[in-house]
Design a protein around this motif. Structure first.
Motif, PDB file in Angstrom:
ATOM      1  N   ALA A 133      44.025  34.145  91.990  1.00  0.00           N
ATOM      2  CA  ALA A 133      45.197  35.336  91.564  1.00  0.00           C
ATOM      3  C   ALA A 133      45.577  36.116  92.943  1.00  0.00           C
ATOM      4  CB  ALA A 133      44.784  36.087  90.551  1.00  0.00           C
ATOM      5  N   THR A 134      44.289  36.545  93.702  1.00  0.00           N
ATOM      6  CA  THR A 134      44.521  37.445  94.533  1.00  0.00           C
ATOM      7  C   THR A 134      45.315  36.624  95.776  1.00  0.00           C
ATOM      8  OG1 THR A 134      42.667  38.555  94.083  1.00  0.00           O
ATOM      9  CG2 THR A 134      43.321  38.823  96.618  1.00  0.00           C
ATOM     10  N   LEU A 135      45.018  35.556  95.902  1.00  0.00           N
ATOM     11  CA  LEU A 135      45.525  34.482  97.205  1.00  0.00           C
ATOM     12  C   LEU A 135      46.878  34.369  96.679  1.00  0.00           C
ATOM     13  CD1 LEU A 135      42.512  32.166  98.165  1.00  0.00           C
ATOM     14  CD2 LEU A 135      43.644  34.200  99.286  1.00  0.00           C
ATOM     15  N   VAL A 136      47.305  34.058  95.558  1.00  0.00           N
ATOM     16  CA  VAL A 136      48.695  33.949  95.124  1.00  0.00           C
ATOM     17  C   VAL A 136      49.502  35.011  95.212  1.00  0.00           C
ATOM     18  CG1 VAL A 136      50.257  33.433  92.932  1.00  0.00           C
ATOM     19  CG2 VAL A 136      48.206  32.128  93.496  1.00  0.00           C
ATOM     20  N   GLU A 137      49.026  36.289  94.929  1.00  0.00           N
ATOM     21  CA  GLU A 137      49.926  37.355  95.055  1.00  0.00           C
ATOM     22  C   GLU A 137      50.029  37.709  96.700  1.00  0.00           C
ATOM     23  OE1 GLU A 137      51.886  40.758  94.478  1.00  0.00           O
ATOM     24  OE2 GLU A 137      51.439  39.317  93.006  1.00  0.00           O
ATOM     25  N   ALA A 138      49.134  37.415  97.405  1.00  0.00           N
ATOM     26  CA  ALA A 138      49.222  37.636  98.784  1.00  0.00           C
ATOM     27  C   ALA A 138      50.477  36.727  99.335  1.00  0.00           C
ATOM     28  CB  ALA A 138      48.015  37.502  99.511  1.00  0.00           C
ATOM     29  N   ALA A 139      50.538  35.719  98.935  1.00  0.00           N
ATOM     30  CA  ALA A 139      51.280  34.785  99.207  1.00  0.00           C
ATOM     31  C   ALA A 139      52.803  35.150  99.092  1.00  0.00           C
ATOM     32  CB  ALA A 139      51.213  33.228  98.752  1.00  0.00           C
ATOM     33  N   ARG A 140      52.897  35.549  97.623  1.00  0.00           N
ATOM     34  CA  ARG A 140      54.159  36.271  97.136  1.00  0.00           C
ATOM     35  C   ARG A 140      54.526  37.486  97.817  1.00  0.00           C
ATOM     36  NH1 ARG A 140      52.576  35.317  90.730  1.00  0.00           N
ATOM     37  NH2 ARG A 140      52.870  33.123  90.595  1.00  0.00           N
ATOM     38  N   ALA A 141      53.690  38.284  98.144  1.00  0.00           N
ATOM     39  CA  ALA A 141      53.976  39.530  98.737  1.00  0.00           C
ATOM     40  C   ALA A 141      54.243  39.549 100.006  1.00  0.00           C
ATOM     41  CB  ALA A 141      52.862  40.423  98.708  1.00  0.00           C
ATOM     42  N   ALA A 142      53.951  38.233 100.777  1.00  0.00           N
ATOM     43  CA  ALA A 142      54.346  38.047 102.285  1.00  0.00           C
ATOM     44  C   ALA A 142      55.546  37.212 102.418  1.00  0.00           C
ATOM     45  CB  ALA A 142      53.258  37.057 103.012  1.00  0.00           C
ATOM     46  N   GLY A 143      56.294  37.075 101.214  1.00  0.00           N
ATOM     47  CA  GLY A 143      57.711  36.392 101.274  1.00  0.00           C
ATOM     48  C   GLY A 143      57.881  35.084 100.451  1.00  0.00           C
ATOM     49  N   SER A 144      56.720  34.487 100.063  1.00  0.00           N
ATOM     50  CA  SER A 144      56.993  33.104  99.448  1.00  0.00           C
ATOM     51  C   SER A 144      56.934  33.410  97.859  1.00  0.00           C
ATOM     52  CB  SER A 144      55.733  32.078  99.740  1.00  0.00           C
ATOM     53  OG  SER A 144      55.510  32.047 101.335  1.00  0.00           O
ATOM     54  N   SER A 145      58.243  33.174  97.410  1.00  0.00           N
ATOM     55  CA  SER A 145      58.353  33.714  95.998  1.00  0.00           C
ATOM     56  C   SER A 145      58.025  32.562  95.015  1.00  0.00           C
ATOM     57  CB  SER A 145      60.026  33.827  95.883  1.00  0.00           C
ATOM     58  OG  SER A 145      60.780  32.751  96.124  1.00  0.00           O
ATOM     59  N   ASN A 146      58.144  31.159  95.380  1.00  0.00           N
ATOM     60  CA  ASN A 146      57.953  30.059  94.750  1.00  0.00           C
ATOM     61  C   ASN A 146      56.442  29.630  94.834  1.00  0.00           C
ATOM     62  OD1 ASN A 146      58.819  28.118  92.777  1.00  0.00           O
ATOM     63  ND2 ASN A 146      59.371  26.892  94.451  1.00  0.00           N
ATOM     64  N   VAL A 147      55.507  30.191  94.090  1.00  0.00           N
ATOM     65  CA  VAL A 147      53.968  30.157  94.217  1.00  0.00           C
ATOM     66  C   VAL A 147      53.300  30.148  92.829  1.00  0.00           C
ATOM     67  CG1 VAL A 147      51.905  30.865  95.331  1.00  0.00           C
ATOM     68  CG2 VAL A 147      54.088  31.290  96.515  1.00  0.00           C
ATOM     69  N   TYR A 148      52.734  29.151  92.499  1.00  0.00           N
ATOM     70  CA  TYR A 148      52.252  29.110  91.083  1.00  0.00           C
ATOM     71  C   TYR A 148      50.680  29.564  91.238  1.00  0.00           C
ATOM     72  CZ  TYR A 148      56.622  26.870  89.939  1.00  0.00           C
ATOM     73  OH  TYR A 148      57.787  26.298  89.706  1.00  0.00           O
ATOM     74  N   GLN A 149      50.137  29.932  90.173  1.00  0.00           N
ATOM     75  CA  GLN A 149      48.793  30.027  90.187  1.00  0.00           C
ATOM     76  C   GLN A 149      48.351  29.103  89.059  1.00  0.00           C
ATOM     77  OE1 GLN A 149      47.107  33.843  88.737  1.00  0.00           O
ATOM     78  NE2 GLN A 149      45.234  32.877  88.600  1.00  0.00           N
ATOM     79  N   ALA A 150      47.469  28.139  89.533  1.00  0.00           N
ATOM     80  CA  ALA A 150      46.811  27.378  88.682  1.00  0.00           C
ATOM     81  C   ALA A 150      45.591  26.264  89.311  1.00  0.00           C
ATOM     82  CB  ALA A 150      47.890  26.048  88.366  1.00  0.00           C
ATOM     83  N   THR A 151      44.606  26.357  88.515  1.00  0.00           N
ATOM     84  CA  THR A 151      43.269  25.635  88.669  1.00  0.00           C
ATOM     85  C   THR A 151      43.728  24.059  88.982  1.00  0.00           C
ATOM     86  OG1 THR A 151      42.829  25.085  86.550  1.00  0.00           O
ATOM     87  CG2 THR A 151      42.107  27.265  87.494  1.00  0.00           C
ATOM     88  N   TYR A 152      43.031  23.273  89.663  1.00  0.00           N
ATOM     89  CA  TYR A 152      43.099  22.039  89.745  1.00  0.00           C
ATOM     90  C   TYR A 152      43.160  21.344  88.439  1.00  0.00           C
ATOM     91  CZ  TYR A 152      42.876  22.353  94.727  1.00  0.00           C
ATOM     92  OH  TYR A 152      43.091  22.723  96.285  1.00  0.00           O
ATOM     93  N   GLU A 153      42.124  21.805  87.475  1.00  0.00           N
ATOM     94  CA  GLU A 153      42.096  21.215  86.120  1.00  0.00           C
ATOM     95  C   GLU A 153      43.333  21.356  85.502  1.00  0.00           C
ATOM     96  OE1 GLU A 153      40.457  18.836  83.357  1.00  0.00           O
ATOM     97  OE2 GLU A 153      39.515  19.215  85.528  1.00  0.00           O
ATOM     98  N   GLN A 154      44.087  22.686  85.575  1.00  0.00           N
ATOM     99  CA  GLN A 154      45.228  22.750  84.860  1.00  0.00           C
ATOM    100  C   GLN A 154      46.389  21.864  85.341  1.00  0.00           C
ATOM    101  OE1 GLN A 154      45.345  27.238  85.837  1.00  0.00           O
ATOM    102  NE2 GLN A 154      44.921  27.442  83.488  1.00  0.00           N
ATOM    103  N   LEU A 155      46.370  21.593  86.750  1.00  0.00           N
ATOM    104  CA  LEU A 155      47.227  20.665  87.166  1.00  0.00           C
ATOM    105  C   LEU A 155      46.928  19.194  86.491  1.00  0.00           C
ATOM    106  CD1 LEU A 155      47.503  21.796  91.052  1.00  0.00           C
ATOM    107  CD2 LEU A 155      49.075  22.192  89.318  1.00  0.00           C
ATOM    108  N   ILE A 156      45.916  18.722  86.592  1.00  0.00           N
ATOM    109  CA  ILE A 156      45.523  17.453  86.254  1.00  0.00           C
ATOM    110  C   ILE A 156      45.865  17.146  84.613  1.00  0.00           C
ATOM    111  CG2 ILE A 156      43.528  16.114  85.470  1.00  0.00           C
ATOM    112  CD1 ILE A 156      42.052  17.158  88.182  1.00  0.00           C
ATOM    113  N   GLN A 157      45.732  18.369  83.783  1.00  0.00           N
ATOM    114  CA  GLN A 157      46.058  18.369  82.546  1.00  0.00           C
ATOM    115  C   GLN A 157      47.419  18.827  82.307  1.00  0.00           C
ATOM    116  OE1 GLN A 157      43.127  20.836  80.372  1.00  0.00           O
ATOM    117  NE2 GLN A 157      41.616  19.348  81.023  1.00  0.00           N
ATOM    118  N   THR A 158      48.358  18.815  83.150  1.00  0.00           N
ATOM    119  CA  THR A 158      49.548  19.290  83.301  1.00  0.00           C
ATOM    120  C   THR A 158      49.971  20.548  82.589  1.00  0.00           C
ATOM    121  OG1 THR A 158      50.203  17.991  81.232  1.00  0.00           O
ATOM    122  CG2 THR A 158      50.571  16.933  83.587  1.00  0.00           C
TER     123      THR A 158
END
Length: 221
Positions: free
Chosen positions: A79-104
């Motif tokens: 979550a901290t890294l995702v928020e840092a990416a968004r705060a630096a101007g990247s709006s299209n950023v998702y928070q998800a673990t790899y397991e969550q991605l695998i399980q869609t």
């Protein structure tokens, strides 16, 4: 007892702020001199319109791609890294673990020309994730992986297995991080088992260094 995969995820949560500082200050010499440019060139040479950055961290690559007119989407489990990416101007950023991605469980979109994993495949069983990423690609799309070079990281022990990064050479407060070492043949076997075929292999190297700084693989379905 925590598994190495669980410990790996927890270490990123603890190390997130130190990692943001290290990346944005250029404290990691190999990235500054070789590997950041290597992954950016590998992506841009394929002239993509849409890129998914798997394990995007604080978002430096998302910003670099956006500056070049590329639609870049990021996903990271911390979550901290995702928020840092968004705060630096990247709006299209998702928070998800790899397991969550695998399980869609989290929809990060699809129809990507390229999926990039830049030093982001550090756990043991990567094949289900590779299959998931393959399914997000457009026809003719590619998966671009930059990772630690097996030969330069072997330290006399060239066999698959868990290793530990202590961050001893970095300033700041760090928690040791487990990561899974795999040989070159193991990388190629994993791609094959995920239904991907190797399209190119590069070994980015600084001209003044006797060893490669990374391994860069491009694979297609």
């Amino acid at each position: 007892m925590p598994t190495p995969d669980t410990t790996l995820q927890g270490s990123w949560q603890h190390n997130a702020q130190a990692w943001i500082q290290a990346v944005r200050s250029g404290a990691i010499e190999s990235r500054r001199q070789v590997t950041d440019q290597a992954i950016l060139l590998a992506l841009m040479s394929r002239q993509p319109q849409r890129v998914l950055d798997l394990g995007c961290g604080e978002g430096w690559l998302l910003r670099a791609l956006a500056e070049r007119g590329i639609e870049a989407t990021g996903v990271d489990g911390d979550a901290t890294l995702v928020e840092a990416a968004r705060a630096a101007g990247s709006s299209n950023v998702y928070q998800a673990t790899y397991e969550q991605l695998i399980q869609t469980q989290v929809d990060v979109g699809q129809g990507y020309d390229l999926v990039c994993a830049n030093f982001a495949l550090l756990h043991q069983d990567i094949i289900p994730l590779l299959v998931t990423m393959r399914n997000l690609l457009t026809p003719g799309g590619a998966l671009v992986i930059q990772t630690l070079h097996p030969w330069s990281m072997a330290n006399g022990d060239y066999q698959d297995g868990w290793r530990e990064e202590t961050f001893a050479g970095f300033a700041g407060q760090w928690t040791p991080m487990p990561w899974y070492f795999r040989t070159l043949s193991s990388w190629l076997n994993a791609l094959d088992m995920a239904g991907l075929r190797l399209a190119s292999l590069q070994e980015p190297q600084h001209p003044q260094s006797p060893v490669p700084q990374s391994l860069l693989l491009v694979a297609r379905s």
